[in-house]
Design a protein around this motif. Structure first.
Motif, PDB file in Angstrom:
ATOM      1  N   ASP A 210      -6.875 -39.530  -8.487  1.00  0.00           N
ATOM      2  CA  ASP A 210      -7.937 -40.200  -7.753  1.00  0.00           C
ATOM      3  C   ASP A 210      -9.094 -39.217  -7.548  1.00  0.00           C
ATOM      4  N   PRO A 211     -10.323 -39.573  -7.961  1.00  0.00           N
ATOM      5  CA  PRO A 211     -11.458 -38.654  -7.787  1.00  0.00           C
ATOM      6  C   PRO A 211     -11.698 -38.244  -6.337  1.00  0.00           C
ATOM      7  N   ALA A 212     -11.164 -39.009  -5.396  1.00  0.00           N
ATOM      8  CA  ALA A 212     -11.343 -38.645  -3.991  1.00  0.00           C
ATOM      9  C   ALA A 212     -10.722 -37.288  -3.671  1.00  0.00           C
ATOM     10  N   LEU A 213      -9.730 -36.866  -4.471  1.00  0.00           N
ATOM     11  CA  LEU A 213      -9.084 -35.577  -4.230  1.00  0.00           C
ATOM     12  C   LEU A 213     -10.028 -34.409  -4.469  1.00  0.00           C
ATOM     13  N   ASP A 214     -11.090 -34.623  -5.258  1.00  0.00           N
ATOM     14  CA  ASP A 214     -12.037 -33.537  -5.504  1.00  0.00           C
ATOM     15  C   ASP A 214     -12.829 -33.182  -4.248  1.00  0.00           C
ATOM     16  N   GLU A 215     -12.817 -34.052  -3.245  1.00  0.00           N
ATOM     17  CA  GLU A 215     -13.541 -33.788  -2.002  1.00  0.00           C
ATOM     18  C   GLU A 215     -12.687 -33.066  -0.967  1.00  0.00           C
ATOM     19  N   ALA A 216     -11.437 -32.769  -1.301  1.00  0.00           N
ATOM     20  CA  ALA A 216     -10.537 -32.131  -0.328  1.00  0.00           C
ATOM     21  C   ALA A 216     -10.972 -30.700  -0.048  1.00  0.00           C
ATOM     22  N   LYS A 217     -11.220 -30.410   1.219  1.00  0.00           N
ATOM     23  CA  LYS A 217     -11.615 -29.064   1.639  1.00  0.00           C
ATOM     24  C   LYS A 217     -10.719 -28.521   2.753  1.00  0.00           C
ATOM     25  N   GLY A 218      -9.902 -29.366   3.348  1.00  0.00           N
ATOM     26  CA  GLY A 218      -9.040 -28.930   4.439  1.00  0.00           C
ATOM     27  C   GLY A 218      -7.757 -29.727   4.467  1.00  0.00           C
ATOM     28  N   THR A 219      -6.783 -29.255   5.241  1.00  0.00           N
ATOM     29  CA  THR A 219      -5.482 -29.915   5.302  1.00  0.00           C
ATOM     30  C   THR A 219      -4.873 -29.733   6.686  1.00  0.00           C
ATOM     31  N   ASP A 220      -3.945 -30.589   7.018  1.00  0.00           N
ATOM     32  CA  ASP A 220      -3.189 -30.492   8.264  1.00  0.00           C
ATOM     33  C   ASP A 220      -1.836 -31.130   8.037  1.00  0.00           C
ATOM     34  N   ILE A 221      -0.925 -30.972   8.983  1.00  0.00           N
ATOM     35  CA  ILE A 221       0.428 -31.496   8.842  1.00  0.00           C
ATOM     36  C   ILE A 221       0.872 -32.106  10.155  1.00  0.00           C
ATOM     37  N   PHE A 222       1.659 -33.174  10.056  1.00  0.00           N
ATOM     38  CA  PHE A 222       2.209 -33.875  11.205  1.00  0.00           C
ATOM     39  C   PHE A 222       3.733 -33.825  11.081  1.00  0.00           C
ATOM     40  N   LEU A 223       4.417 -33.288  12.101  1.00  0.00           N
ATOM     41  CA  LEU A 223       5.876 -33.146  12.089  1.00  0.00           C
ATOM     42  C   LEU A 223       6.506 -34.117  13.067  1.00  0.00           C
ATOM     43  N   LYS A 224       7.651 -34.673  12.669  1.00  0.00           N
ATOM     44  CA  LYS A 224       8.366 -35.616  13.525  1.00  0.00           C
ATOM     45  C   LYS A 224       9.866 -35.372  13.405  1.00  0.00           C
ATOM     46  N   LEU A 239     -15.006 -31.981   3.884  1.00  0.00           N
ATOM     47  CA  LEU A 239     -15.695 -30.914   4.580  1.00  0.00           C
ATOM     48  C   LEU A 239     -16.209 -31.388   5.936  1.00  0.00           C
ATOM     49  N   SER A 240     -16.531 -32.677   6.024  1.00  0.00           N
ATOM     50  CA  SER A 240     -17.016 -33.245   7.285  1.00  0.00           C
ATOM     51  C   SER A 240     -15.897 -33.463   8.299  1.00  0.00           C
ATOM     52  N   GLY A 241     -14.653 -33.318   7.887  1.00  0.00           N
ATOM     53  CA  GLY A 241     -13.528 -33.560   8.779  1.00  0.00           C
ATOM     54  C   GLY A 241     -12.936 -34.947   8.644  1.00  0.00           C
ATOM     55  N   ALA A 242     -13.539 -35.809   7.831  1.00  0.00           N
ATOM     56  CA  ALA A 242     -13.016 -37.158   7.639  1.00  0.00           C
ATOM     57  C   ALA A 242     -11.770 -37.109   6.755  1.00  0.00           C
ATOM     58  N   PRO A 243     -10.763 -37.920   7.061  1.00  0.00           N
ATOM     59  CA  PRO A 243      -9.543 -37.922   6.227  1.00  0.00           C
ATOM     60  C   PRO A 243      -9.814 -38.497   4.852  1.00  0.00           C
ATOM     61  N   ILE A 244      -9.090 -38.005   3.862  1.00  0.00           N
ATOM     62  CA  ILE A 244      -9.215 -38.482   2.487  1.00  0.00           C
ATOM     63  C   ILE A 244      -8.118 -39.494   2.200  1.00  0.00           C
ATOM     64  N   VAL A 245      -8.519 -40.658   1.704  1.00  0.00           N
ATOM     65  CA  VAL A 245      -7.567 -41.695   1.297  1.00  0.00           C
ATOM     66  C   VAL A 245      -7.527 -41.705  -0.225  1.00  0.00           C
ATOM     67  N   TRP A 246      -6.381 -41.389  -0.803  1.00  0.00           N
ATOM     68  CA  TRP A 246      -6.234 -41.369  -2.257  1.00  0.00           C
ATOM     69  C   TRP A 246      -4.992 -42.156  -2.647  1.00  0.00           C
ATOM     70  N   ASN A 247      -5.051 -42.782  -3.828  1.00  0.00           N
ATOM     71  CA  ASN A 247      -4.021 -43.744  -4.215  1.00  0.00           C
ATOM     72  C   ASN A 247      -3.201 -43.339  -5.429  1.00  0.00           C
ATOM     73  N   TRP A 248      -3.645 -42.346  -6.198  1.00  0.00           N
ATOM     74  CA  TRP A 248      -2.835 -41.892  -7.328  1.00  0.00           C
ATOM     75  C   TRP A 248      -3.161 -40.439  -7.631  1.00  0.00           C
ATOM     76  N   GLY A 249      -2.241 -39.816  -8.315  1.00  0.00           N
ATOM     77  CA  GLY A 249      -2.361 -38.399  -8.606  1.00  0.00           C
ATOM     78  C   GLY A 249      -1.097 -37.682  -8.129  1.00  0.00           C
ATOM     79  N   VAL A 250      -1.017 -36.394  -8.397  1.00  0.00           N
ATOM     80  CA  VAL A 250       0.148 -35.605  -8.012  1.00  0.00           C
ATOM     81  C   VAL A 250      -0.332 -34.341  -7.299  1.00  0.00           C
ATOM     82  N   VAL A 251       0.041 -34.205  -6.040  1.00  0.00           N
ATOM     83  CA  VAL A 251      -0.241 -33.007  -5.256  1.00  0.00           C
ATOM     84  C   VAL A 251       1.087 -32.290  -5.009  1.00  0.00           C
TER      85      VAL A 251
END
Length: 327
Positions: A210-224, A239-251
């Protein structure tokens, strides 16, 4: 009269004696050892017993085929991954993984021109089959690659060597003009007519993510916290802090989770709780890491985690921090 009665009585007595002797003879023929011997079950020999295979230590074989979801054509050369293991399909679309442990694993298939597919496989029996069907990646104009008709031969055309140093080619006259007879002068085009050569179209590379992954500049994790372990949910941000919604690809994900302890009045990483690798195929895709009771006891209100996300464009995002564990 009395002599007759006594005679009859004597005859009856003789018959009774003979009957008694017969019964005694029959009883003496019986084997007293067998009659008095208690009944016991004889043990079954090991050679005649049927052994039931045990589940402990069982290795699993996972096989399957990969095909086009629309045309059902078998796909060769597809990259198939099972957690950290990797293989490719053969000419018949077949793949196989051997000597696997029982448990849940993520199976992913990806190929150029197709959307990656990921499924979670619960490995239980010694031989399992899991087929995959890939959807063709839609082109920008909405066409489906599986329905396109080849337009021209893919054989390359090379110019003669003497033309390589020549100036730019003369514009080709309009295709509607008729060829001129030999020896006649070529018509001079009007000054108002200018033939501008069109740029040669180049094929657009179909993205494998998904081309949206090219905008990824930060990450966080949620534990449960879970009854059987701990759930990890990785998130990506712009970069603006908005979450990235992506639908395909492999991270790809690699993580280390450690106990949070107090050292010199401040929190620090203590004993290692768990570590491992996994893959994400879309946003908001949490997964649970199984832990035994001893490891679960190391999880407090917070834990330390060190992780790295590798994006399809080879960009890496690493993070190390103390994270709250939600209930």
């Amino acid at each position: 009269m009395k002599s007759q009665e006594w005679g009859m009585h004597g005859l009856s007595t003789n018959k009774l004696c003979l009957l008694g002797l017969s019964l005694f003879s029959l009883a003496s023929c019986l084997d007293p050892v067998i009659e008095n011997q208690p009944l016991t079950a004889e043990p079954i020999s090991a050679s005649s017993a049927t052994l039931v295979p045990q589940a402990a230590g069982t290795k699993v074989q996972l096989t399957g085929i990969v095909k086009n979801a629309k045309t059902q054509a078998l796909l060769a050369g597809v990259k198939v991954r099972l957690n950290t293991l990797e293989t490719q399909t053969d000419q018949t679309g077949f793949f196989a993984f051997e000597n696997l442990e029982i448990g849940e694993m993520k199976l992913i298939a990806e190929a150029p021109g197709y959307q990656p597919q990921a499924v979670t496989v619960a490995l239980k029996s010694s031989k399992q089959v899991q087929d995959l069907a890939l959807e063709a990646q839609p082109l920008p104009n909405g066409e489906n690659p599986s329905t396109l008709t080849p337009q021209a031969s893919s054989t390359p055309y090379f110019l003669p060597p003497d033309t390589l140093s020549s100036p730019s080619p003369t514009p080709v006259p309009d295709a509607t003009l008729q060829p001129q007879a030999s020896g006649l002068p070529s018509p001079t085009p009007e000054a108002t007519v200018s033939a501008t050569p069109l740029p040669t179209p180049s094929p657009t590379a179909t993205p494998l993510y998904d081309p949206a992954l090219d905008e990824a500049k930060g990450t966080d994790i949620f534990l449960k916290r879970k009854p059987t372990g701990i759930e990890l949910n990785f998130m990506l941000f712009k970069l603006s802090g908005a979450p990235i919604v992506w639908n395909w690809g492999v991270v790809q994900v690699e993580y280390y989770l450690a106990q949070s302890v107090i050292t010199n009045g401040s929190s620090a990483a203590g004993e290692l709780i768990t570590s491992g690798k996994s893959v994400l195929t879309q946003s908001n895709e949490p997964f649970t890491v199984p832990l035994d009771s001893q490891r679960q006891a190391l999880i407090g209100e917070t834990v330390f985690i060190n992780y790295t996300l590798t994006l399809p464009n080879t960009q890496q995002l690493s993070y190390q921090k103390e994270v709250k564990v939600n209930l």
